[in-house]
Design an enzyme around this catalytic site. Sequence first.
Site, PDB file in Angstrom:
ATOM      1  CB  SER A 246       9.140  53.185  17.153  1.00 56.71           C
ATOM      2  OG  SER A 246       9.002  53.504  15.796  1.00 56.71           O
TER       3      SER A 246
ATOM      4  CE1 TYR B 277       5.779  48.174  16.839  1.00 55.36           C
ATOM      5  CE2 TYR B 277       5.843  50.134  15.428  1.00 55.36           C
ATOM      6  CZ  TYR B 277       6.493  49.208  16.226  1.00 55.36           C
ATOM      7  OH  TYR B 277       7.842  49.322  16.444  1.00 55.36           O
TER       8      TYR B 277
ATOM      9  CE  LYS C 204       7.458  49.443  19.859  1.00 53.10           C
ATOM     10  NZ  LYS C 204       8.160  48.452  20.663  1.00 53.10           N
TER      11      LYS C 204
HETATM   12  P1  NAD Z   1      11.753  41.253  15.756  1.00 54.57           P
HETATM   13  O1  NAD Z   1      10.369  40.783  15.485  1.00 54.57           O
HETATM   14  O2  NAD Z   1      12.842  40.753  14.883  1.00 54.57           O
HETATM   15  O3  NAD Z   1      12.147  40.946  17.281  1.00 54.57           O
HETATM   16  C1  NAD Z   1      11.200  40.927  18.317  1.00 54.57           C
HETATM   17  C2  NAD Z   1      11.394  39.634  19.094  1.00 54.57           C
HETATM   18  O4  NAD Z   1      10.451  39.595  20.163  1.00 54.57           O
HETATM   19  C3  NAD Z   1      11.154  38.389  18.248  1.00 54.57           C
HETATM   20  O5  NAD Z   1      12.254  37.525  18.378  1.00 54.57           O
HETATM   21  C4  NAD Z   1       9.879  37.775  18.816  1.00 54.57           C
HETATM   22  O6  NAD Z   1       9.907  36.369  18.738  1.00 54.57           O
HETATM   23  C5  NAD Z   1       9.913  38.295  20.245  1.00 54.57           C
HETATM   24  N1  NAD Z   1       8.614  38.424  20.922  1.00 54.57           N
HETATM   25  C6  NAD Z   1       7.501  39.063  20.493  1.00 54.57           C
HETATM   26  N2  NAD Z   1       6.534  38.987  21.420  1.00 54.57           N
HETATM   27  C7  NAD Z   1       7.049  38.303  22.476  1.00 54.57           C
HETATM   28  C8  NAD Z   1       6.544  37.906  23.740  1.00 54.57           C
HETATM   29  N3  NAD Z   1       5.305  38.172  24.111  1.00 54.57           N
HETATM   30  N4  NAD Z   1       7.360  37.222  24.576  1.00 54.57           N
HETATM   31  C9  NAD Z   1       8.623  36.903  24.218  1.00 54.57           C
HETATM   32  N5  NAD Z   1       9.151  37.252  23.030  1.00 54.57           N
HETATM   33  C10 NAD Z   1       8.373  37.943  22.167  1.00 54.57           C
HETATM   34  O7  NAD Z   1      11.704  42.852  15.750  1.00 54.57           O
HETATM   35  P2  NAD Z   1      12.898  43.897  15.789  1.00 54.57           P
HETATM   36  O8  NAD Z   1      12.912  44.622  14.502  1.00 54.57           O
HETATM   37  O9  NAD Z   1      14.127  43.269  16.285  1.00 54.57           O
HETATM   38  O10 NAD Z   1      12.323  44.900  16.881  1.00 54.57           O
HETATM   39  C11 NAD Z   1      12.682  44.834  18.242  1.00 54.57           C
HETATM   40  C12 NAD Z   1      11.943  45.913  19.010  1.00 54.57           C
HETATM   41  O11 NAD Z   1      12.260  47.188  18.452  1.00 54.57           O
HETATM   42  C13 NAD Z   1      10.419  45.790  18.921  1.00 54.57           C
HETATM   43  O12 NAD Z   1       9.866  46.168  20.155  1.00 54.57           O
HETATM   44  C14 NAD Z   1      10.048  46.786  17.851  1.00 54.57           C
HETATM   45  O13 NAD Z   1       8.732  47.269  18.006  1.00 54.57           O
HETATM   46  C15 NAD Z   1      11.071  47.881  18.090  1.00 54.57           C
HETATM   47  N6  NAD Z   1      11.317  48.694  16.904  1.00 54.57           N
HETATM   48  C16 NAD Z   1      11.666  48.093  15.723  1.00 54.57           C
HETATM   49  C17 NAD Z   1      11.866  48.874  14.590  1.00 54.57           C
HETATM   50  C18 NAD Z   1      12.234  48.248  13.276  1.00 54.57           C
HETATM   51  O14 NAD Z   1      12.151  48.934  12.272  1.00 54.57           O
HETATM   52  N7  NAD Z   1      12.660  46.992  13.208  1.00 54.57           N
HETATM   53  C19 NAD Z   1      11.727  50.259  14.666  1.00 54.57           C
HETATM   54  C20 NAD Z   1      11.400  50.845  15.884  1.00 54.57           C
HETATM   55  C21 NAD Z   1      11.190  50.042  16.994  1.00 54.57           C
HETATM   56  C1  UD1 Z   2       7.380  51.615   9.052  1.00 55.39           C
HETATM   57  C2  UD1 Z   2       6.367  51.886  10.132  1.00 55.39           C
HETATM   58  C3  UD1 Z   2       7.039  52.279  11.420  1.00 55.39           C
HETATM   59  C4  UD1 Z   2       8.047  51.224  11.827  1.00 55.39           C
HETATM   60  C5  UD1 Z   2       9.021  51.026  10.661  1.00 55.39           C
HETATM   61  C6  UD1 Z   2      10.005  49.955  10.943  1.00 55.39           C
HETATM   62  C7  UD1 Z   2       4.423  52.715   8.851  1.00 55.39           C
HETATM   63  C8  UD1 Z   2       3.540  53.882   8.598  1.00 55.39           C
HETATM   64  N1  UD1 Z   2       5.468  52.928   9.691  1.00 55.39           N
HETATM   65  O1  UD1 Z   2       8.083  52.808   8.862  1.00 55.39           O
HETATM   66  O2  UD1 Z   2       6.093  52.413  12.433  1.00 55.39           O
HETATM   67  O3  UD1 Z   2       8.734  51.632  12.987  1.00 55.39           O
HETATM   68  O4  UD1 Z   2       8.276  50.643   9.502  1.00 55.39           O
HETATM   69  O5  UD1 Z   2       9.380  48.707  11.041  1.00 55.39           O
HETATM   70  O6  UD1 Z   2       4.202  51.642   8.326  1.00 55.39           O
HETATM   71  N2  UD1 Z   2       8.506  52.021   0.607  1.00 55.39           N
HETATM   72  C9  UD1 Z   2       8.333  51.830  -0.742  1.00 55.39           C
HETATM   73  N3  UD1 Z   2       8.137  50.558  -1.207  1.00 55.39           N
HETATM   74  C10 UD1 Z   2       8.117  49.471  -0.378  1.00 55.39           C
HETATM   75  C11 UD1 Z   2       8.309  49.676   1.008  1.00 55.39           C
HETATM   76  C12 UD1 Z   2       8.492  50.976   1.464  1.00 55.39           C
HETATM   77  O7  UD1 Z   2       8.344  52.781  -1.520  1.00 55.39           O
HETATM   78  O8  UD1 Z   2       7.910  48.345  -0.858  1.00 55.39           O
HETATM   79  C13 UD1 Z   2       8.767  53.391   1.100  1.00 55.39           C
HETATM   80  C14 UD1 Z   2       7.735  53.898   2.092  1.00 55.39           C
HETATM   81  O9  UD1 Z   2       6.676  54.540   1.433  1.00 55.39           O
HETATM   82  C15 UD1 Z   2       8.584  54.842   2.935  1.00 55.39           C
HETATM   83  C16 UD1 Z   2       9.981  54.208   2.930  1.00 55.39           C
HETATM   84  O10 UD1 Z   2       9.983  53.333   1.802  1.00 55.39           O
HETATM   85  O11 UD1 Z   2       8.682  56.102   2.322  1.00 55.39           O
HETATM   86  C17 UD1 Z   2      10.294  53.402   4.171  1.00 55.39           C
HETATM   87  O12 UD1 Z   2       9.246  52.461   4.408  1.00 55.39           O
HETATM   88  P1  UD1 Z   2       9.347  51.337   5.538  1.00 55.39           P
HETATM   89  O13 UD1 Z   2      10.627  50.610   5.413  1.00 55.39           O
HETATM   90  O14 UD1 Z   2       8.088  50.546   5.504  1.00 55.39           O
HETATM   91  O15 UD1 Z   2       9.442  52.163   6.894  1.00 55.39           O
HETATM   92  P2  UD1 Z   2       8.483  53.318   7.477  1.00 55.39           P
HETATM   93  O16 UD1 Z   2       7.271  53.486   6.668  1.00 55.39           O
HETATM   94  O17 UD1 Z   2       9.317  54.506   7.732  1.00 55.39           O
END
Ligand code: NAD
Ligand code: UD1
Length: 339
Positions: free
Chosen positions: A126, A151, A155
Amino acid sequence: MNNKVLVTGGTGYIGSHSVVELINAGYEPIIVDNLCNSKIQVLDRIEKITGKRPTFYKIDCTNEEEFEKVFVNEKFDSVIHFAGLKAVGESVIKPLEYYQNNVGSALVLLKLMKKYNVKNIIFSSSATVYGDPISVPVYENAEIKHATNPYGETKIIIERIIEDFVKANPSFKGILLRYANPIGAHKSGLIGEEPIGIPNNLMPYITQVAIGKLDHLNVFGNDYNTIDGTGVRDYIHVVDLAKGHVSALKKFKEDITCVAYNLGTGRGTSVLELVHAFEKANNIKIPYVITKRRFGDIAINYLSAEKALKELNWKANLTIEDCCRDSWNFQVNNKDGIK
Ligand code: NAD
Ligand code: UD1
């Protein structure tokens, strides 16, 4: 290399979109997910979109004995490791659960990969590993210090573990994909992001305001040093992100060790810019109130996308408008969630 790929977390938000793109590209994904944050019905949706139903194991990746059965039953050369817990706020309250689940899963996975000689791993990292960046866009060689929450720390730790593992086992290859903020959904409206409870992230909050589940959006601060004072992030369409994994898989044909790539757009968008783009794309007004800054937030974070273009031949093609339209389409089509 055969065309089977193990996909942990494959019924989740990014995982399900990636499974679709893998199938479209001719791969055969095998999903392992414990369904702690996704639903089994996602498999029906994937089948509806692609005409193919991926093999599925309901297994917790921290359970070595159970997980090993997948390595015994299936033959694959590559793994994409999405499985993990991802709620930043929750990780501050439950750090041990986050370290146990995220780091624990990665350790079990690598151990099994070593035992069964499965040599390639792509890891979902991430932009959060960069913390509060000194300058933007952030390049992959930016210094990685400490994350601001457990979290993010998981990573950083897992990236380090994979690097050390590949160093110690030079025939193995690792790709660390550092994602920007994924939003949007598959254009069919069949799969998308389904947060449990009140969303923490901006786009799901906006779509729930738009559909009337929530009254208004709270904009967390308008006194940052940004274009309009609100936070700036790199929003990327989840389908572009998913395609990045297909491009990364191809890289395993080359002689690599452990490499990190940003999957971002190279472009920052403020909270209010995203709100206005959503309003324009969908012709819906989003009422909002400016509130105080959210604890732990940073002003600006967006990623350079140059290295992924040069070395993976990948770039994000969809626009913020596509993201807004597709997020809304998913919300409208799944008022009561995926069933
Ligand atoms: P998500 O929660 O939708 O998907 C994660 C999946 O992993 C889920 O289906 C959950 O059931 C499964 N899971 C969790 N722990 C498990 C375990 N121990 N064994 C088997 N399955 C398990 O999340 P996502 O948004 O699809 O994210 C996927 C990956 O990308 C994650 O590692 C997350 O940290 C990373 N990531 C997500 C974002 C984001 O903004 N969504 C940003 C950066 C990184
Ligand atoms: C957050 C996580 C990041 C994670 C990402 C995706 C933190 C500090 N970081 O990122 O680790 O990878 O989510 O899951 O939490 N905002 C509003 N109102 C809201 C929600 C968000 O104003 O109700 C603003 C936030 O202040 C930010 C932007 O929207 O400026 C994006 O927020 P968000 O979607 O939560 O993502 P990140 O904070 O970038």
